[in-house]
Write a protein that holds these residues in place. Structure first.
Motif, PDB file in Angstrom:
ATOM      1  N   VAL A  26       0.838  -1.203   0.000  1.00 56.01           N
ATOM      2  CA  VAL A  26       0.000   0.000   0.000  1.00 56.01           C
ATOM      3  C   VAL A  26       0.872   1.252   0.000  1.00 56.01           C
ATOM      4  N   TYR A  27       1.912   1.237   0.811  1.00 61.95           N
ATOM      5  CA  TYR A  27       2.815   2.397   0.906  1.00 61.95           C
ATOM      6  C   TYR A  27       3.454   2.710  -0.441  1.00 61.95           C
ATOM      7  N   GLU A  28       3.934   1.690  -1.128  1.00 63.26           N
ATOM      8  CA  GLU A  28       4.606   1.909  -2.407  1.00 63.26           C
ATOM      9  C   GLU A  28       3.644   2.427  -3.470  1.00 63.26           C
ATOM     10  N   ALA A  29       2.396   1.962  -3.434  1.00 57.34           N
ATOM     11  CA  ALA A  29       1.399   2.493  -4.369  1.00 57.34           C
ATOM     12  C   ALA A  29       1.150   3.963  -4.096  1.00 57.34           C
ATOM     13  N   ALA A  30       1.037   4.317  -2.826  1.00 62.25           N
ATOM     14  CA  ALA A  30       0.803   5.714  -2.462  1.00 62.25           C
ATOM     15  C   ALA A  30       1.989   6.590  -2.838  1.00 62.25           C
ATOM     16  N   GLN A  31       3.190   6.066  -2.666  1.00 63.18           N
ATOM     17  CA  GLN A  31       4.405   6.800  -3.019  1.00 63.18           C
ATOM     18  C   GLN A  31       4.478   7.096  -4.510  1.00 63.18           C
ATOM     19  N   ALA A  32       3.859   6.250  -5.316  1.00 60.96           N
ATOM     20  CA  ALA A  32       3.905   6.419  -6.775  1.00 60.96           C
ATOM     21  C   ALA A  32       2.854   7.390  -7.288  1.00 60.96           C
ATOM     22  N   SER A  33       2.089   7.992  -6.397  1.00 60.63           N
ATOM     23  CA  SER A  33       1.017   8.915  -6.777  1.00 60.63           C
ATOM     24  C   SER A  33       1.483  10.365  -6.665  1.00 60.63           C
ATOM     25  N   LYS A  34       0.524  11.290  -6.773  1.00 57.79           N
ATOM     26  CA  LYS A  34       0.816  12.723  -6.705  1.00 57.79           C
ATOM     27  C   LYS A  34       0.964  13.248  -5.279  1.00 57.79           C
ATOM     28  N   LEU A  37      -5.061  12.778   3.082  1.00 58.15           N
ATOM     29  CA  LEU A  37      -5.728  11.670   2.403  1.00 58.15           C
ATOM     30  C   LEU A  37      -5.563  10.409   3.249  1.00 58.15           C
ATOM     31  N   ASN A  38      -6.686   9.863   3.698  1.00 57.72           N
ATOM     32  CA  ASN A  38      -6.721   8.648   4.512  1.00 57.72           C
ATOM     33  C   ASN A  38      -6.776   7.446   3.570  1.00 57.72           C
ATOM     34  N   ILE A  39      -5.698   6.676   3.546  1.00 58.00           N
ATOM     35  CA  ILE A  39      -5.567   5.555   2.615  1.00 58.00           C
ATOM     36  C   ILE A  39      -5.770   4.246   3.371  1.00 58.00           C
ATOM     37  N   GLN A  40      -6.640   3.392   2.854  1.00 49.92           N
ATOM     38  CA  GLN A  40      -6.911   2.116   3.505  1.00 49.92           C
ATOM     39  C   GLN A  40      -5.664   1.227   3.451  1.00 49.92           C
ATOM     40  N   GLY A  41      -5.241   0.744   4.613  1.00 50.65           N
ATOM     41  CA  GLY A  41      -4.023  -0.051   4.676  1.00 50.65           C
ATOM     42  C   GLY A  41      -4.210  -1.517   4.353  1.00 50.65           C
ATOM     43  N   ASP A  42      -5.445  -1.923   4.020  1.00 51.25           N
ATOM     44  CA  ASP A  42      -5.706  -3.333   3.734  1.00 51.25           C
ATOM     45  C   ASP A  42      -6.132  -3.563   2.290  1.00 51.25           C
ATOM     46  N   GLU A  43      -5.684  -2.669   1.391  1.00 47.36           N
ATOM     47  CA  GLU A  43      -5.934  -2.835  -0.037  1.00 47.36           C
ATOM     48  C   GLU A  43      -4.590  -2.927  -0.756  1.00 47.36           C
ATOM     49  N   PRO A  44      -3.982  -4.115  -0.747  1.00 47.56           N
ATOM     50  CA  PRO A  44      -2.601  -4.253  -1.249  1.00 47.56           C
ATOM     51  C   PRO A  44      -2.434  -4.044  -2.744  1.00 47.56           C
ATOM     52  N   PHE A  45      -3.538  -3.986  -3.492  1.00 46.23           N
ATOM     53  CA  PHE A  45      -3.426  -3.772  -4.935  1.00 46.23           C
ATOM     54  C   PHE A  45      -3.988  -2.415  -5.350  1.00 46.23           C
ATOM     55  N   LEU A  46      -3.937  -1.482  -4.434  1.00 46.10           N
ATOM     56  CA  LEU A  46      -4.356  -0.112  -4.711  1.00 46.10           C
ATOM     57  C   LEU A  46      -3.550   0.450  -5.881  1.00 46.10           C
ATOM     58  N   ASP A  47      -4.248   1.114  -6.810  1.00 48.28           N
ATOM     59  CA  ASP A  47      -3.580   1.695  -7.972  1.00 48.28           C
ATOM     60  C   ASP A  47      -3.310   3.176  -7.726  1.00 48.28           C
ATOM     61  N   PRO A  48      -2.092   3.658  -7.979  1.00 49.36           N
ATOM     62  CA  PRO A  48      -1.800   5.083  -7.788  1.00 49.36           C
ATOM     63  C   PRO A  48      -2.740   5.998  -8.560  1.00 49.36           C
ATOM     64  N   ILE A  49      -3.257   5.539  -9.693  1.00 50.89           N
ATOM     65  CA  ILE A  49      -4.173   6.364 -10.476  1.00 50.89           C
ATOM     66  C   ILE A  49      -5.438   6.666  -9.683  1.00 50.89           C
ATOM     67  N   GLN A  50      -5.891   5.713  -8.880  1.00 45.61           N
ATOM     68  CA  GLN A  50      -7.076   5.936  -8.057  1.00 45.61           C
ATOM     69  C   GLN A  50      -6.824   7.050  -7.047  1.00 45.61           C
ATOM     70  N   ILE A  51      -5.636   7.072  -6.473  1.00 45.70           N
ATOM     71  CA  ILE A  51      -5.280   8.153  -5.547  1.00 45.70           C
ATOM     72  C   ILE A  51      -5.271   9.487  -6.288  1.00 45.70           C
ATOM     73  N   ASN A  52      -4.677   9.507  -7.480  1.00 44.26           N
ATOM     74  CA  ASN A  52      -4.594  10.746  -8.247  1.00 44.26           C
ATOM     75  C   ASN A  52      -5.969  11.285  -8.618  1.00 44.26           C
ATOM     76  N   GLU A  53      -6.917  10.380  -8.899  1.00 41.67           N
ATOM     77  CA  GLU A  53      -8.274  10.815  -9.221  1.00 41.67           C
ATOM     78  C   GLU A  53      -8.864  11.641  -8.080  1.00 41.67           C
ATOM     79  N   LEU A  54      -8.614  11.203  -6.874  1.00 38.97           N
ATOM     80  CA  LEU A  54      -9.154  11.914  -5.719  1.00 38.97           C
ATOM     81  C   LEU A  54      -8.381  13.203  -5.459  1.00 38.97           C
ATOM     82  N   VAL A  55      -7.069  13.141  -5.566  1.00 34.27           N
ATOM     83  CA  VAL A  55      -6.243  14.338  -5.359  1.00 34.27           C
ATOM     84  C   VAL A  55      -6.642  15.451  -6.325  1.00 34.27           C
TER      85      VAL A  55
END
Length: 250
Positions: free
Chosen positions: A32-40, A99-117
């Protein structure tokens, strides 16, 4: 700027130690951390109540903040983590949103984070995501929070019940005649709103539906919805993890 925070408790009732669960050589929290790191996001930190998780995050090069054990929700943990982070950084006022990111979604896509940002324009108080309902099973599943929107893309109501009621059609066909959405993903809080909502007491709607976000609506805050097509699986139990591992090994 937007600061990403991943709340991570060790003492989960259904899956103790869940953030440290191994998924093909990486822990769930690292994925999850690495996906978040790859976002905006400008920066990402893990907010945890357990030194084992904090040390693990630091060992793979991440940043972690220790918080109290008794927080009733991830929102409260985010506020403590943000205030702790702000005490050790210059110009913390430059962070406009958390941004509160769910820590139990191991396949989170950085694009999804960017959509919200991308939806956080300074006027938005709170924001989260939704996805279209495509089956009667999902629509009538009380484990899924459905959403009623106004014409500004803001939430009028979250409910475990399917709303609106389509009186001229059988319930198993409702999704064919009306566009329903269900809640997915993360929460974004403007920092002043995050502080305010952590002071609210349990509301009647929240108590009825067991949905924390209803407390905010009942208090008069506005929640902007952002549609997404990303729907990463959530790991709540050891059985969920087994399904994920079988899928990866297939």
């Amino acid at each position: 700027m937007v600061l990403g925070i991943i709340p991570a408790r060790y003492a989960s009732t259904r899956f103790p130690g869940k953030p440290l669960a191994d998924i093909q050589g990486k822990s769930m929290i690292q994925r999850v951390y690495e996906a978040a790191q790859a976002s905006k996001l400008m920066e990402v930190i893990v907010a945890t109540d357990d030194v084992r998780i904090a040390e693990h995050v630091q060992n793979f090069g991440g940043k972690a903040v220790l918080t109290r054990e008794d927080h009733p929700s991830g929102t409260d943990r985010c506020w403590e983590a943000f205030t702790s982070w702000a005490e050790t950084h210059q110009a913390p006022e430059s962070v406009q949103y958390v941004l509160n990111i769910q820590g139990d979604e191991p396949f989170l896509d950085p694009i999804q984070i960017n959509e919200l940002v991308d939806a956080l324009d300074g006027e938005v108080e709170l924001a989260t995501q939704m996805i279209k309902v495509t089956s009667a099973e999902t629509l009538h599943d009380p484990g899924e929070a459905k959403i009623v929107l106004n014409n500004k893309g803001e939430v009028m109501l979250f409910s475990r019940q399917a709303i609106p009621y389509l009186r001229n059609y059988p319930p198993q066909e409702w999704h064919l005649y009306h566009t329903y959405y269900r809640h997915v993903g993360m929460y974004a809080y403007r920092t002043d709103i995050l502080q305010a909502i952590t002071q609210l007491t349990l509301s009647s709607l929240e108590k009825a539906e067991s949905l924390e976000q209803l407390r905010w609506l009942e208090a008069g805050y506005k929640i902007r919805m952002v549609e997404t097509t990303y729907d990463s699986p959530c790991v709540d139990t050891p059985e969920d993890l087994e399904k994920v591992l079988k899928y990866l090994n297939a």
